[in-house]
Design an enzyme around this catalytic site. Structure first.
Site, mmCIF file in Angstrom:
data_model
loop_
_atom_site.group_PDB
_atom_site.id
_atom_site.type_symbol
_atom_site.label_atom_id
_atom_site.label_comp_id
_atom_site.label_asym_id
_atom_site.label_seq_id
_atom_site.Cartn_x
_atom_site.Cartn_y
_atom_site.Cartn_z
ATOM 1 N N ARG A 103 0.878 -1.187 0.000
ATOM 2 C CA ARG A 103 0.000 0.000 0.000
ATOM 3 C C ARG A 103 0.901 1.218 0.000
ATOM 4 O O ARG A 103 1.727 1.399 0.903
ATOM 5 C CB ARG A 103 -0.912 0.013 1.222
ATOM 6 N N HIS A 130 -7.628 0.816 -6.140
ATOM 7 C CA HIS A 130 -7.809 -0.037 -4.959
ATOM 8 C C HIS A 130 -8.508 -1.328 -5.424
ATOM 9 O O HIS A 130 -9.674 -1.560 -5.113
ATOM 10 C CB HIS A 130 -8.649 0.709 -3.912
ATOM 11 N N GLN A 133 -10.331 -3.882 -2.969
ATOM 12 C CA GLN A 133 -11.586 -3.351 -2.438
ATOM 13 C C GLN A 133 -12.739 -3.676 -3.380
ATOM 14 O O GLN A 133 -13.773 -4.209 -2.980
ATOM 15 C CB GLN A 133 -11.456 -1.830 -2.272
ATOM 16 N N ASP A 222 -17.358 7.380 -0.737
ATOM 17 C CA ASP A 222 -16.047 7.274 -0.078
ATOM 18 C C ASP A 222 -15.716 8.660 0.467
ATOM 19 O O ASP A 222 -16.374 9.655 0.113
ATOM 20 C CB ASP A 222 -15.013 6.810 -1.124
ATOM 21 N N CYS A 262 -16.398 1.975 1.302
ATOM 22 C CA CYS A 262 -15.211 1.135 1.544
ATOM 23 C C CYS A 262 -14.693 1.279 2.968
ATOM 24 O O CYS A 262 -13.964 0.406 3.436
ATOM 25 C CB CYS A 262 -14.132 1.472 0.533
ATOM 26 N N ARG A 290 -13.810 -8.361 2.473
ATOM 27 C CA ARG A 290 -12.403 -8.135 2.134
ATOM 28 C C ARG A 290 -11.590 -9.383 2.502
ATOM 29 O O ARG A 290 -10.691 -9.797 1.779
ATOM 30 C CB ARG A 290 -11.845 -6.920 2.904
HETATM 31 N N1 NVA Z 1 -10.094 6.834 -1.121
HETATM 32 C C1 NVA Z 1 -9.691 6.408 0.185
HETATM 33 C C2 NVA Z 1 -9.904 4.942 0.346
HETATM 34 C C3 NVA Z 1 -9.546 4.391 1.700
HETATM 35 C C4 NVA Z 1 -9.737 2.926 1.793
HETATM 36 C C5 NVA Z 1 -8.233 6.754 0.405
HETATM 37 O O1 NVA Z 1 -7.422 6.546 -0.509
HETATM 38 O O2 NVA Z 1 -7.888 7.248 1.480
HETATM 39 N N1 CP Z 2 -11.230 0.073 2.869
HETATM 40 C C1 CP Z 2 -9.939 0.013 3.235
HETATM 41 O O1 CP Z 2 -9.058 -0.269 2.429
HETATM 42 O O2 CP Z 2 -9.720 0.269 4.549
HETATM 43 P P1 CP Z 2 -8.303 0.470 5.257
HETATM 44 O O3 CP Z 2 -7.761 1.786 4.808
HETATM 45 O O4 CP Z 2 -8.612 0.425 6.723
HETATM 46 O O5 CP Z 2 -7.405 -0.667 4.833
#
Ligand code: NVA
Ligand code: CP
Length: 312
Positions: A103, A130, A133, A222, A262, A290
């Site tokens: 990540r 993502h 997800q 989101d 998400c 997930r």
């Molecule tokens: N769009 C959000 C998703 C988190 C799972 C982010 O990138 O922070």
């Molecule tokens: N939805 C998701 O990816 O959550 P986290 O940021 O907690 O991993």
């Protein structure tokens, strides 16, 4: 050849369908206590440059439940934070472990890691995509709706990484995604053009949230400011205000529509507490899935019948 999951585009429609069905089977086997230990003696490294609750814990739990071992690496505790090249990190880790989940910010970093690693690399979120997800979300929609045929997903809010993965999925599987986003926060043009070029599915830029949800099976939202955009949060709040998923918007959608997010959610911003906790919300089942989709993904990439691994 080893396989990676850097984006939904790495998968064919048949592979996505097969992954979802593998996840359904493994979810059942887990509940019945007869999950096959297909990751026995396998080690998976998780490199996280950004924070995470769901992705980290669901991957680690999936690995343990399949009999494997995970090594969590907060990037700031590794030499990555001292600019060791990803190409070197990839070649070293590939000698210790069997797969890497990463990540981070730049999609290019994930591509670079995968290019140099002779083992599968899984994108656990970047600024651009993502994929895990959205694969899990497709499982949730299939469970709730019974099928993915003639699916219509409405995306309300930021044209961000999760939205991008939805557009990729719509073009791969051939369903409809309608998006209502502020004009300054539309999805990336390359992604819209790629989807159009596939000639499958429909990506509709709707004029308003109400228009986007009018015939949708699922409403999805989101956060208004993603990880790395914290400084923009105040400015975004007023721009995104008309894009809240609330009871008024939900009443403009078909009665069968489910609500997805998400997570993490900011109640009172992109979604109201009433909708999150309401009867149409599938958000916590969605979070659970997930785990199941990632069990299926790891099983597919790493078990004995996995796609053959190539050397580098
Ligand atoms: N769009 C959000 C998703 C988190 C799972 C982010 O990138 O922070
Ligand atoms: N939805 C998701 O990816 O959550 P986290 O940021 O907690 O991993």
């Amino acid at each position: 050849m080893k396989r990676d999951l850097l984006s939904i585009r790495d998968l064919s429609a048949d592979e996505i369908v097969a992954l979802i069905s593998r996840a359904e089977t493994m979810k059942r086997e887990l509940a019945e206590g007869n999950l096959r230990q297909s990751l026995r003696n396998k080690v998976v490294a998780l490199i996280f440059v950004k924070p995470s609750t769901r992705t980290r814990v669901s991957f680690e739990a999936a690995i343990y439940r399949l009999g494997g071992h995970s090594i969590f690496m907060s990037a700031r505790d590794t030499q990555i934070s001292r600019q060791e090249p990803l190409a070197d990190t990839a070649r070293v880790l590939a000698r210790y472990v069997d797969a890497i989940v990463i990540r981070t910010f730049a999609q290019e970093d994930v591509t670079e890691l995968a290019r140099y690693a002779s083992i599968p690399v899984i994108n656990g979120l970047t600024d651009r995509y993502h994929p895990c997800q959205v694969l899990g979300d497709l499982l949730t929609i299939k469970e709730k709706r019974g099928t993915l045929e003639n699916l219509h997903v409405a995306w309300i809010g930021d044209g961000n990484n999760v939205a991008h993965s939805w557009i990729n999925a719509a073009a791969r599987l051939g369903f409809t995604v309608s998006l209502a986003c502020p004009s300054q926060y539309l999805p990336d043009r390359e992604i819209l053009e790629w989807a159009e070029y596939q000639g499958k599915g429909k990506v509709i830029m709707a004029a308003s949230p109400k228009e986007a949800v009018a015939s949708a099976d699922a409403l999805y939202t989101d956060v208004w400011a993603s990880m790395g955009q914290e400084e923009e949060a105040d400015a975004r709040r007023s721009i995104f205000r008309p894009f809240q998923v609330n009871e008024g918007l939900l009443s403009a959608a078909p009665a069968h529509a489910i609500v997805l997010h998400c997570l993490p959610a900011h109640r009172g911003e992109e979604i109201t507490n009433a909708v999150m906790e309401g009867p149409q919300s599938a958000i916590f089942d969605q979070a659970e899935n997930r785990l199941h989709i990632q069990m299926a993904l790891l099983d597919w990439l790493l078990s004995d019948n996995a796609p053959k691994r190539g050397g580098k």
